[in-house]
Design a protein around this motif. Structure first.
Motif, PDB file in Angstrom:
ATOM      1  N   LEU A  22      11.277   3.870   1.781  1.00  0.00           N
ATOM      2  CA  LEU A  22      10.757   3.376   0.511  1.00  0.00           C
ATOM      3  C   LEU A  22       9.669   4.312   0.012  1.00  0.00           C
ATOM      4  CD1 LEU A  22      10.389  -0.439   1.284  1.00  0.00           C
ATOM      5  CD2 LEU A  22      12.319   0.733   0.225  1.00  0.00           C
ATOM      6  N   GLN A  23       9.733   4.605  -1.258  1.00  0.00           N
ATOM      7  CA  GLN A  23       8.734   5.460  -1.883  1.00  0.00           C
ATOM      8  C   GLN A  23       8.097   4.689  -3.024  1.00  0.00           C
ATOM      9  OE1 GLN A  23       7.867   8.769  -1.040  1.00  0.00           O
ATOM     10  NE2 GLN A  23       6.240   8.496  -2.537  1.00  0.00           N
ATOM     11  N   ALA A  24       6.823   4.347  -2.841  1.00  0.00           N
ATOM     12  CA  ALA A  24       6.081   3.658  -3.891  1.00  0.00           C
ATOM     13  C   ALA A  24       5.329   4.687  -4.725  1.00  0.00           C
ATOM     14  CB  ALA A  24       5.118   2.652  -3.289  1.00  0.00           C
ATOM     15  N   SER A  25       5.322   4.483  -6.021  1.00  0.00           N
ATOM     16  CA  SER A  25       4.633   5.418  -6.909  1.00  0.00           C
ATOM     17  C   SER A  25       4.172   4.687  -8.164  1.00  0.00           C
ATOM     18  CB  SER A  25       5.559   6.573  -7.285  1.00  0.00           C
ATOM     19  OG  SER A  25       6.699   6.100  -7.962  1.00  0.00           O
ATOM     20  N   GLY A  26       3.372   5.381  -8.952  1.00  0.00           N
ATOM     21  CA  GLY A  26       2.949   4.838 -10.236  1.00  0.00           C
ATOM     22  C   GLY A  26       1.513   4.376 -10.301  1.00  0.00           C
ATOM     23  N   GLY A  27       0.811   4.423  -9.189  1.00  0.00           N
ATOM     24  CA  GLY A  27      -0.580   4.005  -9.194  1.00  0.00           C
ATOM     25  C   GLY A  27      -1.457   4.978  -9.954  1.00  0.00           C
ATOM     26  N   GLY A  28      -2.693   4.575 -10.160  1.00  0.00           N
ATOM     27  CA  GLY A  28      -3.627   5.455 -10.859  1.00  0.00           C
ATOM     28  C   GLY A  28      -4.919   4.749 -11.165  1.00  0.00           C
ATOM     29  N   LEU A  29      -5.741   5.429 -11.934  1.00  0.00           N
ATOM     30  CA  LEU A  29      -7.033   4.898 -12.365  1.00  0.00           C
ATOM     31  C   LEU A  29      -6.910   4.477 -13.824  1.00  0.00           C
ATOM     32  CD1 LEU A  29     -10.092   4.443 -12.107  1.00  0.00           C
ATOM     33  CD2 LEU A  29     -10.403   6.875 -12.673  1.00  0.00           C
ATOM     34  N   VAL A  30      -7.176   3.205 -14.091  1.00  0.00           N
ATOM     35  CA  VAL A  30      -7.073   2.675 -15.447  1.00  0.00           C
ATOM     36  C   VAL A  30      -8.297   1.827 -15.737  1.00  0.00           C
ATOM     37  CG1 VAL A  30      -4.547   2.687 -15.455  1.00  0.00           C
ATOM     38  CG2 VAL A  30      -5.781   0.645 -14.706  1.00  0.00           C
ATOM     39  N   LEU A  33      -4.744  -5.618 -16.593  1.00  0.00           N
ATOM     40  CA  LEU A  33      -5.330  -5.361 -15.287  1.00  0.00           C
ATOM     41  C   LEU A  33      -6.816  -5.671 -15.262  1.00  0.00           C
ATOM     42  CD1 LEU A  33      -3.318  -2.167 -14.410  1.00  0.00           C
ATOM     43  CD2 LEU A  33      -3.456  -4.217 -12.996  1.00  0.00           C
ATOM     44  N   LYS A  34      -7.248  -6.139 -14.112  1.00  0.00           N
ATOM     45  CA  LYS A  34      -8.641  -6.516 -13.896  1.00  0.00           C
ATOM     46  C   LYS A  34      -9.205  -5.698 -12.735  1.00  0.00           C
ATOM     47  CE  LYS A  34      -7.447 -11.315 -15.027  1.00  0.00           C
ATOM     48  NZ  LYS A  34      -7.479 -12.724 -14.539  1.00  0.00           N
ATOM     49  N   PRO A  35     -10.511  -5.568 -12.659  1.00  0.00           N
ATOM     50  CA  PRO A  35     -11.096  -4.838 -11.522  1.00  0.00           C
ATOM     51  C   PRO A  35     -10.678  -5.423 -10.174  1.00  0.00           C
ATOM     52  CG  PRO A  35     -12.717  -5.107 -13.255  1.00  0.00           C
ATOM     53  CD  PRO A  35     -11.518  -5.894 -13.684  1.00  0.00           C
ATOM     54  N   GLU A  36     -10.475  -6.731 -10.122  1.00  0.00           N
ATOM     55  CA  GLU A  36     -10.078  -7.350  -8.854  1.00  0.00           C
ATOM     56  C   GLU A  36      -8.641  -7.025  -8.458  1.00  0.00           C
ATOM     57  OE1 GLU A  36     -11.510  -8.838 -11.505  1.00  0.00           O
ATOM     58  OE2 GLU A  36     -10.709 -10.888 -11.787  1.00  0.00           O
ATOM     59  N   VAL A  95      -4.673  -0.909  -2.683  1.00  0.00           N
ATOM     60  CA  VAL A  95      -3.480  -0.115  -2.375  1.00  0.00           C
ATOM     61  C   VAL A  95      -2.299  -1.072  -2.427  1.00  0.00           C
ATOM     62  CG1 VAL A  95      -2.284   1.310  -0.690  1.00  0.00           C
ATOM     63  CG2 VAL A  95      -4.771   1.487  -0.940  1.00  0.00           C
ATOM     64  N   TYR A  96      -1.300  -0.708  -3.184  1.00  0.00           N
ATOM     65  CA  TYR A  96      -0.123  -1.550  -3.363  1.00  0.00           C
ATOM     66  C   TYR A  96       1.023  -1.016  -2.526  1.00  0.00           C
ATOM     67  CZ  TYR A  96      -2.301  -4.168  -7.111  1.00  0.00           C
ATOM     68  OH  TYR A  96      -3.129  -5.000  -7.835  1.00  0.00           O
ATOM     69  N   VAL A 117      -4.141   1.716  -6.777  1.00  0.00           N
ATOM     70  CA  VAL A 117      -4.420   1.260  -8.139  1.00  0.00           C
ATOM     71  C   VAL A 117      -5.908   0.969  -8.223  1.00  0.00           C
ATOM     72  CG1 VAL A 117      -4.053  -0.562  -9.830  1.00  0.00           C
ATOM     73  CG2 VAL A 117      -2.120   0.310  -8.494  1.00  0.00           C
ATOM     74  N   THR A 118      -6.574   1.603  -9.161  1.00  0.00           N
ATOM     75  CA  THR A 118      -7.996   1.396  -9.363  1.00  0.00           C
ATOM     76  C   THR A 118      -8.235   1.003 -10.809  1.00  0.00           C
ATOM     77  OG1 THR A 118      -8.521   3.060  -7.682  1.00  0.00           O
ATOM     78  CG2 THR A 118     -10.294   2.397  -9.183  1.00  0.00           C
TER      79      THR A 118
END
Length: 126
Positions: free
Chosen positions: A3-11, A85-88, A92-93, A122-123
């Motif tokens: 499994l390859q998870a992707s798409g996270g980032g800083l928003v 999205l919220k800070p909470e 890591v997903y 995800v941040t």
């Protein structure tokens, strides 16, 4: 199965992200997929999942109405659309799959999954 998870980032708060979980290897047959997350200093928790049939989806109360799971069987990929999205939500997903659960069942327990992706960060800034 890999499994390859992707798409996270800083928003920023209120933004959206779409995570992807691509499966490769022995992917024949239907499989259930769960999304989990782990924030610093906290235990990993269930976020949402989709059954082997694809007809049943479940979400944690904290993300209901904001997150949506979908699946593209042709691409062997499951998506987690995250809106408002919220800070909470910062964590890591991880995505995980299994081929053995009941056809319409969504397991919220990580022990129910056999294969795990590497996680994507995800941040969400305030």
């Amino acid at each position: 199965v890999q499994l390859q998870a992707s798409g996270g980032g800083l928003v920023q708060t209120g933004d959206s992200l779409r995570l992807s979980c691509a499966a490769s290897g022995h992917t024949s047959g239907s499989y259930a997929t769960g999304w989990f997350r782990q924030a610093p200093g906290k235990e990993r928790e269930f976020v949402g999942g989709i059954s082997r049939s694809g007809g049943n989806k479940r979400y944690a109360d904290s993300v209901k109405g904001r997150f949506t799971i979908s699946r593209d069987n042709a691409k062997n990929t499951v998506y987690l659309q995250m809106n408002s999205l919220k800070p909470e939500d910062t964590a890591v997903y991880y995505c995980a799959t299994n081929y053995r659960s009941r056809y319409s069942y969504v397991d919220e327990d990580e022990e129910g999954y056999d294969y795990w992706g590497q996680g994507t960060q995800v941040t969400v800034s305030s």
